[in-house]
Design an enzyme around this catalytic site. Structure first.
Site, PDB file in Angstrom:
ATOM      1  N   CYS A   1      20.250 -13.419  69.201  1.00  0.00           N
ATOM      2  CA  CYS A   1      18.924 -13.692  69.775  1.00  0.00           C
ATOM      3  C   CYS A   1      18.822 -15.146  70.235  1.00  0.00           C
ATOM      4  O   CYS A   1      19.572 -15.566  71.105  1.00  0.00           O
ATOM      5  CB  CYS A   1      17.826 -13.283  68.807  1.00  0.00           C
TER       6      CYS A   1
ATOM      7  N   GLU B   1      20.900  -6.484  63.127  1.00  0.00           N
ATOM      8  CA  GLU B   1      20.389  -6.194  61.781  1.00  0.00           C
ATOM      9  C   GLU B   1      19.186  -5.263  61.808  1.00  0.00           C
ATOM     10  O   GLU B   1      18.765  -4.748  60.776  1.00  0.00           O
ATOM     11  CB  GLU B   1      20.051  -7.492  61.042  1.00  0.00           C
TER      12      GLU B   1
ATOM     13  N   HIS C   1      18.965  -7.664  68.145  1.00  0.00           N
ATOM     14  CA  HIS C   1      19.093  -7.893  66.702  1.00  0.00           C
ATOM     15  C   HIS C   1      19.935  -6.777  66.089  1.00  0.00           C
ATOM     16  O   HIS C   1      19.388  -5.704  65.789  1.00  0.00           O
ATOM     17  CB  HIS C   1      17.719  -7.918  66.040  1.00  0.00           C
TER      18      HIS C   1
END
Lengths: 214, 257
Positions: free
Chosen positions: A82, A194, A192
């Site tokens: 990001c 995650e 992202h």
């Protein structure tokens, strides 16, 4: 032992990154840190980030992270996530323009106002949600991830690199923009991992085993 | 290729259990929030929203522990709302693994809180939750006002102006609940959603009133929402998330399958 340093410069949800990496990692030693000694002793670095670029670059410079990254990438892999990806470019237009770390040639630009989709509906900024990532070339970090898998994005700025051969993934909003950059020892993603469920976890898994080539 | 519209199951939690008032009458137990979140994630939910309705101070720690447990198992975005009053509350939730916090009453009490929060943590993690109720009579042009405390307290604020102000203060997303529709299963207030979605630049999550899958489609196509939030239709297995996505795709909506 796979020593991973998640760089903590006070910007971003590092807990999410750490939890995802721990979920897929074997024999892992994970540190969330800004400590130069710990970072330089790691096998690989994850460089996340959220928030405004001026604040991010302020902290990166104050803590000397820019210099650490430049030395680290000479022989070991780094994953930018990001704003951590955006900070790797030369310059960002955010906050009236700010110089960044410069590991990739290029600029970070804002999505245009008044964008619409093919049906004429307004497209919101930030670009938030699950979008498809077209794998524009092969890369070891794409292993076991289907082309055009969806990943979770939240951003109002995107990278515009000078060297087209560093682009390994693209998305559309509505114009095509660079979602993933790569060069030896660096892989950088706008989304992202995650927060991107199976595909994102696989990407972290691939990064944990990456030798920095490709 | 384009951005998918999101389906967001919402978990209303009290003292560590998922609950949902059915038509404001009773509270039905809908399970353990960690298990429920995991199940929704595995089924393909695009995000999870966790609303804490626990009032007591002791309950806050339970909430933080629950958020931490969910975040350790669910690798999709997690929004936490309810009782977010101070910057420290936001920090606690982000540290526990939340990606975004939803601010409602404290934004009304102190609009600058949203500005401080977005400056401190970034707009991407600040969702402003708006509870709106229609106040115009039939024949008048549509007008909605903001209510707090589950719709009990009128604030006198115009919903559209309020949404614009919150975005100007740094809200990264708006979670819009129609108090007229919440719990009714009559569908979203489409005019409310469309009016606010077209008035703000940030994504809008439509909430309140989903009773069937066509309501989700209407929320996107007619309500102009970027995401649709629902609770009871998923909790009590009336519909599954894959069924919802399949239906939406058949109606031409881009979804993540």
């Amino acid at each position: 032992m796979n020593r991973v340093a998640v760089i903590d410069y006070g910007m971003g949800n590092l807990h999410s990154v750490a939890k995802a990496v721990e979920h897929v990692g074997d024999d892992l030693h994970l540190s969330v840190t800004a400590n130069e000694k710990i970072i330089m002793a790691a096998d690989r670095i994850i460089f996340p980030g959220v928030g405004a670029m001026r604040d991010c670059m302020g902290e990166i410079k104050r803590l000397g992270i820019d210099d650490i990254l430049r030395r680290f990438v000479e022989d070991r892999p780094v994953l930018g996530v990001c704003v951590g990806m955006q900070a790797l470019l030369d310059h960002s237009d955010e906050n009236n323009g700010i110089d960044c770390i410069g590991l990739f040639d290029g600029n970070v630009e804002h999505f245009e106002d008044g964008m619409t989709d093919e049906k004429g509906a307004a497209l919101k900024v930030p670009h938030m949600g699950w979008n498809e990532v077209n794998q524009t070339r092969q890369h070891p970090l794409w292993q076991d991830i289907a082309d055009n898998s969806r990943f979770y994005f939240v951003h109002s700025y995107f990278v515009s690199p000078k060297n087209a051969d560093e682009v390994v993934g693209e998305s559309d909003y509505p114009e095509t923009f660079t979602a993933v950059l790569a060069k030896p020892n660096i892989f950088a993603v706008q989304f992202h991992p995650e927060k991107s469920q199976t595909a994102g976890l696989q990407l972290y898994k691939n990064f944990l085993g990456w030798d920095g080539q490709g | 290729m384009s951005l998918a519209k999101r389906i967001i199951p919402c978990l209303d939690c009290e003292n560590g259990r998922v609950v949902k008032g059915v038509k404001f009458l009773d509270i039905r137990d809908a399970g353990d929030p960690v298990e429920v979140s995991k199940r929704y994630c595995d089924q393909g939910a695009d995000e999870i929203t966790f609303l804490d309705i626990t009032a007591s101070h002791e309950g806050r720690q339970t909430t933080i522990d629950t958020v931490r447990a969910i975040a350790g198992q669910v690798f999709i975005p997690l929004t936490v709302g309810g009782g977010i009053r101070k910057l420290q509350d936001i920090r606690d939730m982000l540290n526990a693994g939340a990606d975004k916090v939803a601010i409602n009453t404290s934004a009304v009490e102190n609009p600058d809180f949203v500005r401080e929060a977005s400056e401190k943590f970034g707009s991407q993690c600040i969702v402003v939750a708006i509870d709106a109720k229609k106040v115009s009579q039939q024949g008048e042009s549509d007008k909605w006002k903001i209510f707090t405390h589950g719709g009990r307290n009128p604030t006198g604020l115009d919903a559209v102006e309020w949404a614009k102000k919150m975005v100007a203060n740094g809200a990264g997303e708006i979670l819009l609940t129609s108090m007229d529709r919440d719990g009714t299963k009559d569908g979203f207030d489409l005019a409310l959603n469309r009016t606010i979605s077209e008035a703000v630049s940030v994504p809008l999550i439509a909430s309140g009133g989903v009773g069937n899958l066509q309501h989700l489609v209407d929320g996107i196509n007619e309500g102009k929402a970027d995401a649709v939030l629902a609770a009871s239709i998923f909790h009590f297995d009336e519909f599954s998330i894959p069924e919802a996505k399949k239906y939406m795709r058949e109606k031409g909506i881009e979804v993540r399958l």
